[in-house]
Design a protein around this motif. Structure first.
Motif, PDB file in Angstrom:
ATOM      1  N   LEU A  17      65.533   7.376  46.005  1.00  0.00           N
ATOM      2  CA  LEU A  17      65.996   8.050  44.790  1.00  0.00           C
ATOM      3  C   LEU A  17      64.787   8.570  44.020  1.00  0.00           C
ATOM      4  CD1 LEU A  17      68.705   5.443  43.744  1.00  0.00           C
ATOM      5  CD2 LEU A  17      69.053   7.628  44.911  1.00  0.00           C
ATOM      6  N   HIS A  18      64.937   9.737  43.440  1.00  0.00           N
ATOM      7  CA  HIS A  18      63.811  10.382  42.755  1.00  0.00           C
ATOM      8  C   HIS A  18      63.858  10.215  41.240  1.00  0.00           C
ATOM      9  CE1 HIS A  18      62.559  12.008  46.546  1.00  0.00           C
ATOM     10  NE2 HIS A  18      63.792  12.449  46.750  1.00  0.00           N
ATOM     11  N   SER A  19      64.661   9.293  40.776  1.00  0.00           N
ATOM     12  CA  SER A  19      64.766   9.024  39.348  1.00  0.00           C
ATOM     13  C   SER A  19      63.459   8.430  38.840  1.00  0.00           C
ATOM     14  CB  SER A  19      65.920   8.045  39.109  1.00  0.00           C
ATOM     15  OG  SER A  19      66.093   7.830  37.734  1.00  0.00           O
ATOM     16  N   GLN A  20      63.151   8.720  37.606  1.00  0.00           N
ATOM     17  CA  GLN A  20      61.951   8.196  36.966  1.00  0.00           C
ATOM     18  C   GLN A  20      62.337   7.282  35.816  1.00  0.00           C
ATOM     19  OE1 GLN A  20      58.604   8.938  37.840  1.00  0.00           O
ATOM     20  NE2 GLN A  20      59.675   9.704  39.637  1.00  0.00           N
ATOM     21  N   VAL A  21      61.618   6.194  35.653  1.00  0.00           N
ATOM     22  CA  VAL A  21      61.816   5.332  34.493  1.00  0.00           C
ATOM     23  C   VAL A  21      61.164   6.009  33.296  1.00  0.00           C
ATOM     24  CG1 VAL A  21      61.191   3.120  33.446  1.00  0.00           C
ATOM     25  CG2 VAL A  21      61.996   3.196  35.815  1.00  0.00           C
ATOM     26  N   ARG A  22      61.912   6.067  32.216  1.00  0.00           N
ATOM     27  CA  ARG A  22      61.399   6.620  30.963  1.00  0.00           C
ATOM     28  C   ARG A  22      61.266   5.492  29.957  1.00  0.00           C
ATOM     29  NH1 ARG A  22      65.074  11.682  29.366  1.00  0.00           N
ATOM     30  NH2 ARG A  22      63.933  11.330  27.435  1.00  0.00           N
ATOM     31  N   THR A  23      60.110   5.395  29.322  1.00  0.00           N
ATOM     32  CA  THR A  23      59.896   4.424  28.259  1.00  0.00           C
ATOM     33  C   THR A  23      60.044   5.175  26.946  1.00  0.00           C
ATOM     34  OG1 THR A  23      58.428   3.133  29.655  1.00  0.00           O
ATOM     35  CG2 THR A  23      58.314   2.726  27.281  1.00  0.00           C
ATOM     36  N   LEU A  24      60.963   4.716  26.122  1.00  0.00           N
ATOM     37  CA  LEU A  24      61.270   5.389  24.870  1.00  0.00           C
ATOM     38  C   LEU A  24      60.688   4.624  23.695  1.00  0.00           C
ATOM     39  CD1 LEU A  24      65.033   6.060  25.685  1.00  0.00           C
ATOM     40  CD2 LEU A  24      63.120   7.635  25.986  1.00  0.00           C
ATOM     41  N   THR A  25      60.357   5.335  22.634  1.00  0.00           N
ATOM     42  CA  THR A  25      59.860   4.665  21.434  1.00  0.00           C
ATOM     43  C   THR A  25      61.007   4.000  20.689  1.00  0.00           C
ATOM     44  OG1 THR A  25      60.002   6.746  20.218  1.00  0.00           O
ATOM     45  CG2 THR A  25      57.855   6.161  21.134  1.00  0.00           C
ATOM     46  N   ASP A  26      62.198   4.604  20.783  1.00  0.00           N
ATOM     47  CA  ASP A  26      63.380   4.020  20.144  1.00  0.00           C
ATOM     48  C   ASP A  26      63.984   2.958  21.057  1.00  0.00           C
ATOM     49  OD1 ASP A  26      63.196   5.763  17.942  1.00  0.00           O
ATOM     50  OD2 ASP A  26      64.320   7.312  19.012  1.00  0.00           O
ATOM     51  N   SER A  27      64.623   1.982  20.460  1.00  0.00           N
ATOM     52  CA  SER A  27      65.273   0.917  21.228  1.00  0.00           C
ATOM     53  C   SER A  27      66.474   1.453  21.996  1.00  0.00           C
ATOM     54  CB  SER A  27      65.739  -0.201  20.293  1.00  0.00           C
ATOM     55  OG  SER A  27      66.511  -1.147  21.009  1.00  0.00           O
ATOM     56  N   THR A  28      66.684   0.900  23.183  1.00  0.00           N
ATOM     57  CA  THR A  28      67.877   1.201  23.976  1.00  0.00           C
ATOM     58  C   THR A  28      68.671  -0.089  24.172  1.00  0.00           C
ATOM     59  OG1 THR A  28      66.658   0.887  26.046  1.00  0.00           O
ATOM     60  CG2 THR A  28      66.779   3.132  25.185  1.00  0.00           C
ATOM     61  N   ARG A  29      68.512  -1.028  23.243  1.00  0.00           N
ATOM     62  CA  ARG A  29      69.137  -2.349  23.360  1.00  0.00           C
ATOM     63  C   ARG A  29      70.662  -2.249  23.375  1.00  0.00           C
ATOM     64  NH1 ARG A  29      67.060  -7.294  22.895  1.00  0.00           N
ATOM     65  NH2 ARG A  29      65.112  -6.484  22.077  1.00  0.00           N
ATOM     66  N   THR A  30      71.241  -1.300  22.633  1.00  0.00           N
ATOM     67  CA  THR A  30      72.691  -1.104  22.665  1.00  0.00           C
ATOM     68  C   THR A  30      72.982   0.269  23.266  1.00  0.00           C
ATOM     69  OG1 THR A  30      72.869  -0.018  20.508  1.00  0.00           O
ATOM     70  CG2 THR A  30      72.947  -2.449  20.522  1.00  0.00           C
ATOM     71  N   ALA A  31      74.215   0.438  23.745  1.00  0.00           N
ATOM     72  CA  ALA A  31      74.605   1.729  24.321  1.00  0.00           C
ATOM     73  C   ALA A  31      74.493   2.835  23.283  1.00  0.00           C
ATOM     74  CB  ALA A  31      76.025   1.643  24.878  1.00  0.00           C
ATOM     75  N   ALA A  32      74.878   2.553  22.042  1.00  0.00           N
ATOM     76  CA  ALA A  32      74.800   3.570  20.992  1.00  0.00           C
ATOM     77  C   ALA A  32      73.345   3.976  20.735  1.00  0.00           C
ATOM     78  CB  ALA A  32      75.453   3.056  19.712  1.00  0.00           C
ATOM     79  N   GLU A  33      72.443   2.994  20.690  1.00  0.00           N
ATOM     80  CA  GLU A  33      71.019   3.307  20.494  1.00  0.00           C
ATOM     81  C   GLU A  33      70.476   4.119  21.660  1.00  0.00           C
ATOM     82  OE1 GLU A  33      69.637  -0.613  17.908  1.00  0.00           O
ATOM     83  OE2 GLU A  33      69.178  -0.543  20.042  1.00  0.00           O
ATOM     84  N   ALA A  34      70.844   3.742  22.869  1.00  0.00           N
ATOM     85  CA  ALA A  34      70.366   4.469  24.048  1.00  0.00           C
ATOM     86  C   ALA A  34      70.879   5.905  24.045  1.00  0.00           C
ATOM     87  CB  ALA A  34      70.803   3.751  25.329  1.00  0.00           C
ATOM     88  N   ALA A  35      72.150   6.088  23.746  1.00  0.00           N
ATOM     89  CA  ALA A  35      72.729   7.432  23.725  1.00  0.00           C
ATOM     90  C   ALA A  35      72.049   8.295  22.676  1.00  0.00           C
ATOM     91  CB  ALA A  35      74.233   7.350  23.477  1.00  0.00           C
ATOM     92  N   MET A  36      71.786   7.724  21.514  1.00  0.00           N
ATOM     93  CA  MET A  36      71.118   8.482  20.455  1.00  0.00           C
ATOM     94  C   MET A  36      69.710   8.879  20.899  1.00  0.00           C
ATOM     95  SD  MET A  36      70.669   7.589  16.432  1.00  0.00           S
ATOM     96  CE  MET A  36      72.441   7.681  16.255  1.00  0.00           C
ATOM     97  N   ALA A  37      68.979   7.948  21.481  1.00  0.00           N
ATOM     98  CA  ALA A  37      67.606   8.228  21.915  1.00  0.00           C
ATOM     99  C   ALA A  37      67.556   9.267  23.033  1.00  0.00           C
ATOM    100  CB  ALA A  37      66.938   6.932  22.378  1.00  0.00           C
TER     101      ALA A  37
END
Length: 157
Positions: A17-37
């Motif tokens: 798979l050619h997917s890349q891990v992205r490290t975000l400055t915003d939290s992705t702890r909840t689905a809502a936070e991840a979607a917003m980021a």
């Protein structure tokens, strides 16, 4: 890159798979936070939730827009009771913290179930081992990568 995220990158690469891990400055702890980021729909977040099915850990990959109906899930998988795992149970089963649990990369295989609702989204985002890291993946690739069993986690309206 965090060692947990690097491990996920290695697993994705080994699977072709050619997917890349992205490290975000915003939290992705909840689905809502991840979607917003990420600027995507909450439903496209593939949340990795650990439960105990008859006291044994299971992983449920669910759409971020769903709440898992544990009675419905128990009937589908043949469990007497399903309860939410504690933070310690999650760490023991996956080696990862709540809010950062990836669908793969655990110390030992964890029986995995996937919410069929996720099929409705072209691209999915899943945690990559930390509360700030994610990767993009298609439903069919996530299904194949995890060996998950398809289930409904909510009753249809």
């Amino acid at each position: 890159m965090h060692p947990s995220s690097a491990k996920i990158m290695d697993i994705l690469g080994a699977a072709g798979l050619h997917s890349q891990v992205r490290t975000l400055t915003d939290s992705t702890r909840t689905a809502a936070e991840a979607a917003m980021a990420l600027g995507c729909e909450v439903g496209a977040i593939a949340s990795s939730l650990v439960f105990l099915a008859d006291a044994r850990p299971i992983l449920v990959l669910t759409s971020g827009s769903h709440r898992v109906d544990t009675d419905l899930l128990a009937r589908q998988i043949g469990a007497r009771a399903i309860t939410r795992a504690s933070a310690a149970d999650v760490r023991d089963a996956t080696g990862q913290p709540i809010g950062g649990v990836a669908p793969v990369g655990h110390p030992e295989p964890v029986p995995t179930y996937i919410d069929v609702e996720l099929k409705k989204h072209g691209e999915l985002w899943a945690a990559a081992g930390t509360p700030h890291s994610v990767f993009e993946i298609a439903y069919d690739d996530l299904l194949a990568l995890t060996g998950a069993v398809e289930v409904a986690v909510e009753e249809n309206d």
